[in-house]
Design an enzyme around this catalytic site. Structure first.
Site, PDB file in Angstrom:
ATOM      1  N   ALA A  11       1.114  -1.447  -0.136  1.00 14.43           N
ATOM      2  CA  ALA A  11      -0.465   0.152   0.100  1.00 14.43           C
ATOM      3  C   ALA A  11       0.940   1.368   0.540  1.00 14.43           C
ATOM      4  CB  ALA A  11      -1.144  -0.361   1.007  1.00 14.43           C
ATOM      5  N   ASN A  12       2.416   1.405   0.113  1.00 17.04           N
ATOM      6  CA  ASN A  12       3.254   1.843   0.470  1.00 17.04           C
ATOM      7  C   ASN A  12       3.049   2.914  -1.161  1.00 17.04           C
ATOM      8  OD1 ASN A  12       4.430   0.169  -0.001  1.00 17.04           O
ATOM      9  ND2 ASN A  12       6.640   1.458  -0.238  1.00 17.04           N
ATOM     10  N   TYR A 149       6.297 -14.208 -14.134  1.00 18.37           N
ATOM     11  CA  TYR A 149       6.263 -13.470 -13.841  1.00 18.37           C
ATOM     12  C   TYR A 149       4.061 -13.665 -13.680  1.00 18.37           C
ATOM     13  CZ  TYR A 149       3.591  -8.621 -13.677  1.00 18.37           C
ATOM     14  OH  TYR A 149       2.402  -7.224 -12.934  1.00 18.37           O
ATOM     15  N   ALA A 151       3.448 -16.561 -15.260  1.00 17.28           N
ATOM     16  CA  ALA A 151       2.974 -18.046 -14.490  1.00 17.28           C
ATOM     17  C   ALA A 151       2.260 -17.979 -13.002  1.00 17.28           C
ATOM     18  CB  ALA A 151       4.082 -18.795 -14.006  1.00 17.28           C
TER      19      ALA A 151
HETATM   20  P1  NAD Z   1       5.073  -1.134  -7.101  1.00 11.71           P
HETATM   21  O1  NAD Z   1       6.648  -1.353  -7.751  1.00 11.71           O
HETATM   22  O2  NAD Z   1       5.053   0.538  -7.389  1.00 11.71           O
HETATM   23  O3  NAD Z   1       4.750  -1.416  -6.097  1.00 11.71           O
HETATM   24  C1  NAD Z   1       4.564  -3.012  -6.071  1.00 11.71           C
HETATM   25  C2  NAD Z   1       3.862  -2.890  -4.260  1.00 11.71           C
HETATM   26  O4  NAD Z   1       4.356  -4.215  -3.978  1.00 11.71           O
HETATM   27  C3  NAD Z   1       5.281  -2.397  -2.904  1.00 11.71           C
HETATM   28  O5  NAD Z   1       3.856  -1.909  -2.728  1.00 11.71           O
HETATM   29  C4  NAD Z   1       5.557  -2.823  -2.282  1.00 11.71           C
HETATM   30  O6  NAD Z   1       6.108  -2.950  -1.003  1.00 11.71           O
HETATM   31  C5  NAD Z   1       4.847  -4.266  -2.660  1.00 11.71           C
HETATM   32  N1  NAD Z   1       6.201  -5.767  -2.317  1.00 11.71           N
HETATM   33  C6  NAD Z   1       7.233  -5.805  -2.991  1.00 11.71           C
HETATM   34  N2  NAD Z   1       7.732  -6.851  -2.986  1.00 11.71           N
HETATM   35  C7  NAD Z   1       7.416  -7.609  -1.524  1.00 11.71           C
HETATM   36  C8  NAD Z   1       7.131  -8.567  -1.235  1.00 11.71           C
HETATM   37  N3  NAD Z   1       8.897  -8.958  -1.254  1.00 11.71           N
HETATM   38  N4  NAD Z   1       6.874  -8.166  -0.056  1.00 11.71           N
HETATM   39  C9  NAD Z   1       5.608  -7.594   0.305  1.00 11.71           C
HETATM   40  N5  NAD Z   1       5.107  -6.832  -0.380  1.00 11.71           N
HETATM   41  C10 NAD Z   1       5.800  -6.556  -1.587  1.00 11.71           C
HETATM   42  O7  NAD Z   1       3.984  -1.852  -8.312  1.00 11.71           O
HETATM   43  P2  NAD Z   1       3.148  -1.523  -9.157  1.00 11.71           P
HETATM   44  O8  NAD Z   1       2.605  -0.976 -10.717  1.00 11.71           O
HETATM   45  O9  NAD Z   1       1.724  -0.720  -8.115  1.00 11.71           O
HETATM   46  O10 NAD Z   1       1.705  -2.715  -8.543  1.00 11.71           O
HETATM   47  C11 NAD Z   1       1.377  -3.358  -7.752  1.00 11.71           C
HETATM   48  C12 NAD Z   1       0.271  -4.198  -8.039  1.00 11.71           C
HETATM   49  O11 NAD Z   1       0.132  -4.905 -10.150  1.00 11.71           O
HETATM   50  C13 NAD Z   1       1.466  -5.723  -8.395  1.00 11.71           C
HETATM   51  O12 NAD Z   1       0.762  -6.588  -8.358  1.00 11.71           O
HETATM   52  C14 NAD Z   1       1.561  -5.746 -10.222  1.00 11.71           C
HETATM   53  O13 NAD Z   1       1.659  -6.554 -10.318  1.00 11.71           O
HETATM   54  C15 NAD Z   1       0.392  -5.522 -10.215  1.00 11.71           C
HETATM   55  N6  NAD Z   1       0.293  -4.535 -12.375  1.00 11.71           N
HETATM   56  C16 NAD Z   1       1.458  -3.498 -12.382  1.00 11.71           C
HETATM   57  C17 NAD Z   1       0.984  -2.631 -13.491  1.00 11.71           C
HETATM   58  C18 NAD Z   1       1.679  -1.988 -14.153  1.00 11.71           C
HETATM   59  O14 NAD Z   1       1.363  -1.495 -15.683  1.00 11.71           O
HETATM   60  N7  NAD Z   1       1.779  -0.677 -13.168  1.00 11.71           N
HETATM   61  C19 NAD Z   1       0.305  -3.683 -14.452  1.00 11.71           C
HETATM   62  C20 NAD Z   1      -0.666  -4.955 -14.547  1.00 11.71           C
HETATM   63  C21 NAD Z   1      -0.288  -5.923 -13.164  1.00 11.71           C
END
Ligand code: NAD
Length: 245
Positions: A11-12, A149, A151
């Site tokens: 959530a950060n 990823y 998978a």
């Molecule tokens: P981000 O990198 O900004 O955030 C990732 C979050 O995951 C962070 O809050 C981090 O604290 C947490 N995290 C990372 N490693 C961790 C661990 N070992 N244990 C617990 N928490 C952990 O990425 P985002 O783009 O905000 O992604 C959020 C979600 O959306 C992810 O599941 C990502 O796969 C998915 N997603 C993102 C996109 C995109 O285009 N950004 C596309 C499809 C899916």
């Protein structure tokens, strides 16, 4: 009336941060997770007295389980669980080290099994729950360098659809949101270096924002979505259109 309680993983920043703010603005008490002290302080600042944050790293299964058990002991129930945390660690399969495979599967996929097992009995008891899982467009179309990823994100779809059937009669819905290209730290590099090439694949001709995803999560968290379960909602500006999702 008692406030609903949501647990939002990751959530950060990025999508998880926007989801937390959106839920907070709907009057929900939000518990956000982060992997660092800086992260949990950022969440607390954003949520003020409308929520809190906990330190959790899914690489350590045993601490993850202990932390979630403590949470349930304290709050008695989680009404809404948003499994958002996720990572990428790309490599072509032929040279992918085992650690990259395991790391991505553990963080993105296995974590939901351990957490859900702990929080679902209280949801079943109260006959109410909302589980929203963040998958990805990559689970449906694949991507070179992302066998791990893809998978993990496809695994989330199978997990969620099966769980949705198991708990449908208990007032619990389980749905997925699959983002396309959303501007966050995860994608910033690729979206700036391959901007034109990627935009050409998106009929709406723009990248998504974390708010675009948060809006859907907010709806799926609400009473208004009570007859929707086992569904995967795509948020991608038309980049992937399929009859059977
Ligand atoms: P981000 O990198 O900004 O955030 C990732 C979050 O995951 C962070 O809050 C981090 O604290 C947490 N995290 C990372 N490693 C961790 C661990 N070992 N244990 C617990 N928490 C952990 O990425 P985002 O783009 O905000 O992604 C959020 C979600 O959306 C992810 O599941 C990502 O796969 C998915 N997603 C993102 C996109 C995109 O285009 N950004 C596309 C499809 C899916």
């Amino acid at each position: 009336m008692k406030k609903k309680i949501a647990l939002v993983t990751g959530a950060n920043k990025g999508i998880g941060k926007k989801i937390s703010i959106e839920l907070m603005n709907s009057g929900i008490y939000v518990i956000g997770t982060a992997t660092t002290e800086v992260g949990i302080n950022n969440i607390k600042k954003k949520l003020k007295n409308q929520g809190t944050s906990i330190l959790i790293n899914f690489i350590d299964i045993s601490i993850t389980k202990k932390t979630i058990k403590k949470l349930i002991n304290k709050y008695k129930t989680i009404d809404i669980f948003v499994h958002n945390a996720g990572i990428i660690n790309d490599n072509l399969l032929i040279t992918m080290p085992d650690i990259k495979w395991n790391h991505v599967i553990d963080v993105n996929l296995s974590s939901i099994f351990y957490i859900t097992k702990i929080i679902i009995p209280a949801m079943i008891k109260q006959k109410y729950g909302r589980i929203i899982v963040i998958s990805s467009i990559i689970s449906c179309i694949g991507q070179k360098g992302q066998t791990n990823y893809a998978a993990s994100k496809s695994g989330l779809i199978g997990f969620s659809k099966s769980l949705a059937l198991e708990v449908a009669s208990r007032g619990i819905t389980v749905n997925l949101v699959s983002p396309g290209y959303i501007l966050t730290d995860m994608t910033r590099k690729i979206l700036s270096s391959k901007k034109k090439e990627i935009l050409n694949k998106i009929p709406m001709e723009r990248f998504g924002t974390p708010q675009d995803v948060a809006n859907v999560v907010s709806f799926l968290s609400s009473k208004q979505s009570s007859y929707i379960t086992g569904q995967n909602i795509h948020v991608n500006g038309g980049m992937y259109v399929d009859l059977a999702t």
